[in-house]
Design a protein around this motif. Structure first.
Motif, PDB file in Angstrom:
ATOM      1  N   GLU A 135      34.211  51.514  36.644  1.00 41.05           N
ATOM      2  CA  GLU A 135      34.680  51.313  35.269  1.00 41.05           C
ATOM      3  C   GLU A 135      33.569  50.721  34.396  1.00 41.05           C
ATOM      4  O   GLU A 135      33.342  51.175  33.265  1.00 41.05           O
ATOM      5  CB  GLU A 135      35.885  50.364  35.308  1.00 41.05           C
ATOM      6  N   ILE A 136      32.858  49.735  34.907  1.00 41.11           N
ATOM      7  CA  ILE A 136      31.778  49.093  34.148  1.00 41.11           C
ATOM      8  C   ILE A 136      30.647  50.078  33.883  1.00 41.11           C
ATOM      9  O   ILE A 136      30.129  50.157  32.762  1.00 41.11           O
ATOM     10  CB  ILE A 136      31.266  47.835  34.896  1.00 41.11           C
ATOM     11  N   LEU A 137      30.280  50.863  34.892  1.00 39.67           N
ATOM     12  CA  LEU A 137      29.212  51.858  34.710  1.00 39.67           C
ATOM     13  C   LEU A 137      29.618  52.930  33.698  1.00 39.67           C
ATOM     14  O   LEU A 137      28.831  53.302  32.825  1.00 39.67           O
ATOM     15  CB  LEU A 137      28.847  52.504  36.054  1.00 39.67           C
ATOM     16  N   GLN A 138      30.848  53.424  33.814  1.00 37.90           N
ATOM     17  CA  GLN A 138      31.314  54.463  32.894  1.00 37.90           C
ATOM     18  C   GLN A 138      31.416  53.954  31.463  1.00 37.90           C
ATOM     19  O   GLN A 138      31.057  54.658  30.522  1.00 37.90           O
ATOM     20  CB  GLN A 138      32.656  55.033  33.369  1.00 37.90           C
ATOM     21  N   GLY A 157      26.880  57.666  33.931  1.00 39.71           N
ATOM     22  CA  GLY A 157      27.769  58.456  34.778  1.00 39.71           C
ATOM     23  C   GLY A 157      27.667  57.980  36.208  1.00 39.71           C
ATOM     24  O   GLY A 157      26.632  57.509  36.658  1.00 39.71           O
ATOM     25  N   CYS A 158      28.757  58.064  36.915  1.00 36.95           N
ATOM     26  CA  CYS A 158      28.719  57.697  38.329  1.00 36.95           C
ATOM     27  C   CYS A 158      29.788  58.493  39.058  1.00 36.95           C
ATOM     28  O   CYS A 158      30.756  58.955  38.460  1.00 36.95           O
ATOM     29  CB  CYS A 158      28.944  56.201  38.522  1.00 36.95           C
ATOM     30  N   PHE A 176      18.410  51.729  44.008  1.00 38.13           N
ATOM     31  CA  PHE A 176      19.549  52.603  44.249  1.00 38.13           C
ATOM     32  C   PHE A 176      19.216  53.996  43.748  1.00 38.13           C
ATOM     33  O   PHE A 176      18.904  54.185  42.575  1.00 38.13           O
ATOM     34  CB  PHE A 176      20.773  52.019  43.511  1.00 38.13           C
ATOM     35  N   THR A 177      19.227  54.980  44.615  1.00 40.62           N
ATOM     36  CA  THR A 177      18.940  56.366  44.221  1.00 40.62           C
ATOM     37  C   THR A 177      20.210  57.194  44.316  1.00 40.62           C
ATOM     38  O   THR A 177      21.215  56.752  44.870  1.00 40.62           O
ATOM     39  CB  THR A 177      17.857  56.984  45.132  1.00 40.62           C
ATOM     40  N   GLU A 178      20.143  58.415  43.794  1.00 39.82           N
ATOM     41  CA  GLU A 178      21.334  59.273  43.793  1.00 39.82           C
ATOM     42  C   GLU A 178      21.826  59.603  45.192  1.00 39.82           C
ATOM     43  O   GLU A 178      23.007  59.823  45.408  1.00 39.82           O
ATOM     44  CB  GLU A 178      21.024  60.582  43.033  1.00 39.82           C
ATOM     45  N   SER A 179      20.930  59.651  46.166  1.00 44.23           N
ATOM     46  CA  SER A 179      21.349  60.002  47.526  1.00 44.23           C
ATOM     47  C   SER A 179      21.969  58.815  48.267  1.00 44.23           C
ATOM     48  O   SER A 179      22.535  58.993  49.324  1.00 44.23           O
ATOM     49  CB  SER A 179      20.148  60.536  48.319  1.00 44.23           C
ATOM     50  N   ASP A 180      21.822  57.615  47.696  1.00 46.48           N
ATOM     51  CA  ASP A 180      22.395  56.432  48.336  1.00 46.48           C
ATOM     52  C   ASP A 180      23.888  56.340  48.070  1.00 46.48           C
ATOM     53  O   ASP A 180      24.403  56.841  47.081  1.00 46.48           O
ATOM     54  CB  ASP A 180      21.746  55.156  47.781  1.00 46.48           C
ATOM     55  N   HIS A 181      24.558  55.692  48.969  1.00 50.26           N
ATOM     56  CA  HIS A 181      25.950  55.330  48.743  1.00 50.26           C
ATOM     57  C   HIS A 181      26.133  53.942  49.328  1.00 50.26           C
ATOM     58  O   HIS A 181      25.434  53.554  50.266  1.00 50.26           O
ATOM     59  CB  HIS A 181      26.913  56.336  49.380  1.00 50.26           C
ATOM     60  N   LYS A 182      27.008  53.173  48.732  1.00 52.26           N
ATOM     61  CA  LYS A 182      27.283  51.839  49.241  1.00 52.26           C
ATOM     62  C   LYS A 182      28.623  51.380  48.716  1.00 52.26           C
ATOM     63  O   LYS A 182      29.108  51.836  47.685  1.00 52.26           O
ATOM     64  CB  LYS A 182      26.179  50.854  48.849  1.00 52.26           C
ATOM     65  N   ALA A 183      29.201  50.463  49.441  1.00 50.39           N
ATOM     66  CA  ALA A 183      30.457  49.850  49.014  1.00 50.39           C
ATOM     67  C   ALA A 183      30.178  49.015  47.770  1.00 50.39           C
ATOM     68  O   ALA A 183      29.157  48.339  47.680  1.00 50.39           O
ATOM     69  CB  ALA A 183      31.014  48.971  50.129  1.00 50.39           C
TER      70      ALA A 183
END
Length: 181
Positions: A18-21, A26-27, A4-11
């Motif tokens: 919440e879990i990442l934060q 950061g997300c 997963f890179t910064e330019s990727d997006h996915k559902a």
């Protein structure tokens, strides 16, 4: 699994931001409309299927189900209506319990559930075990069912081969040679 890179997006699942934060990462995320999210979920379906095919883990099937349930909701159906449709299709077409593999696709003119009736000139043939010939040799057991009186050209050959036996089997009486593995 795809990196997963910064330019990727996915559902993602609802609690992922919440879990990442809370873990200090950061997300960025964006809430989409239902039609926009449906497109992303269809992409997610492919991603989850690929992950299952790679790992063969049951947990990936759970992810597939979660995506399927949400797609169902976005298309205006409930889990119950999906299950009802599944059961109806299962009743009509069956499930996958018998582990069947179709080896030959029927002619499109005659779908597999609508074969034409056999012409009347073909006799009804009954293969009887008591009229079969049994041949055993080198770990190979064959039972040949014929119907000489009903139809001289009809026969069925049933063969069992013991593990480790892969040699040529010749039956001189019938003058044919078969290779078994």
């Amino acid at each position: 699994m795809k990196s997963f890179t910064e330019s990727d997006h996915k559902a993602v699942r609802d609690r992922i931001p919440e879990i990442l934060q809370s873990s200090g990462k950061g997300c960025a995320f964006k809430e989409l409309s239902d039609p926009e999210f449906l497109i992303e979920l269809e992409n997610k379906l492919e991603e989850e299927l690929a992950e299952y095919l790679e790992s063969k883990e049951v947990e990936e099937l759970v992810d597939l189900l979660e995506v399927i349930y949400r797609i169902t909701e976005l298309k205006g159906f409930s889990k119950e209506s999906l299950e009802s449709l599944r059961l109806k299709k299962r009743q009509e077409w069956g499930g996958f319990e018998k582990n069947l593999l179709l080896l030959d696709i029927p002619d499109e003119k005659y779908p597999y559930h609508e074969f034409p009736a056999a012409p009347e000139e073909f006799p009804r043939i009954v293969f009887r075990p008591e009229k079969s010939e049994v041949i055993k040799k080198h770990g190979v057991s064959m039972r040949i069912y014929t119907t000489k009186e009903d139809c001289p050209s009809a026969a069925i050959l049933y063969q069992e081969t013991d593990t480790g036996h892969a040699e040529e089997f010749v039956h001189k009486k019938k003058q044919f040679s078969l290779l078994y593995s």
